[in-house]
Design a protein around this motif. Structure first.
Motif, PDB file in Angstrom:
ATOM      1  N   LEU A  32       0.841  -1.198   0.000  1.00  0.00           N
ATOM      2  CA  LEU A  32       0.000   0.000   0.000  1.00  0.00           C
ATOM      3  C   LEU A  32       0.876   1.248   0.000  1.00  0.00           C
ATOM      4  N   LEU A  42      -6.263  -2.533  -2.437  1.00  0.00           N
ATOM      5  CA  LEU A  42      -6.617  -2.852  -1.053  1.00  0.00           C
ATOM      6  C   LEU A  42      -8.124  -2.982  -0.896  1.00  0.00           C
ATOM      7  N   ALA A  58      -2.022  -4.916   5.399  1.00  0.00           N
ATOM      8  CA  ALA A  58      -1.449  -3.949   4.464  1.00  0.00           C
ATOM      9  C   ALA A  58      -0.062  -3.552   4.954  1.00  0.00           C
TER      10      ALA A  58
END
Length: 180
Positions: A32, A42, A58
């Motif tokens: 991310l 995501l 993440a």
């Protein structure tokens, strides 16, 4: 059809076509950056993973390249994950110093560092996959740059949708069919 619905369709098609879902049994770490592509990834993966009961988190790498902008990106990623209830991890790396020490370019060093840290965190979590938000635009850029460097036929392969990073850990790129 909305842009999100189209992206979801392409995402699910890639998971099926490339048999990516077979690589997700142990969970996944989603890279991310805070850019629109990784936020889309995501969002799509969170929906899919929750439906399929796949553990995931993440991960954000602050490369130390853009100063306060990079800190703002990291805070955005943290806040997004907090809002969505997604476990979040971040790391800091002084990529400019590493590039200088290694005699490499910044982009190459950043890529190596990103994959090294993603791999380490995925292993730590017991995951079997790392997802990155590479798109068709990234694929075209990669092919062009590799061809310009004299990459020959191999350059035409570009970015593979599935690549083994190390024994049993795979990089998955389910957005390669999307343009930005």
């Amino acid at each position: 059809m909305s842009a999100y619905a189209h992206a979801r369709e392409c995402f699910l098609a890639a998971l099926s076509r490339e048999r990516m879902s077979d690589r997700l049994s142990g969970g996944a770490l989603v890279a991310l950056s805070g850019g629109k592509d990784s936020v889309l990834l995501l969002s799509l993966f969170a929906e899919y993973a929750r439906e399929k009961e796949i553990p995931f988190s993440a991960f954000h790498l602050n490369h130390g390249i853009r100063g306060e902008e990079a800190d703002t990106d990291e805070l955005f990623c943290f806040s997004l994950c907090l809002t969505l209830g997604i476990p979040f991890f971040s790391a800091h790396s002084d990529v400019p110093a590493l590039a200088k020490a290694r005699g490499e370019g910044i982009e190459e060093t950043a890529r190596r560092e990103r994959y090294a840290l993603l791999t380490a965190k995925a292993r730590e979590m017991g995951y079997t996959a790392v997802l990155t938000a590479h798109t068709a635009t990234d694929l075209a850029e990669t092919v062009l740059l590799q061809a310009m460097r004299g990459g020959g036929i191999r350059a035409l392969c570009g970015i593979p949708p599935v690549r083994e990073l190390e024994n049993g850990l795979f990089a998955l790129r389910p957005l390669l069919a999307l343009t930005q």
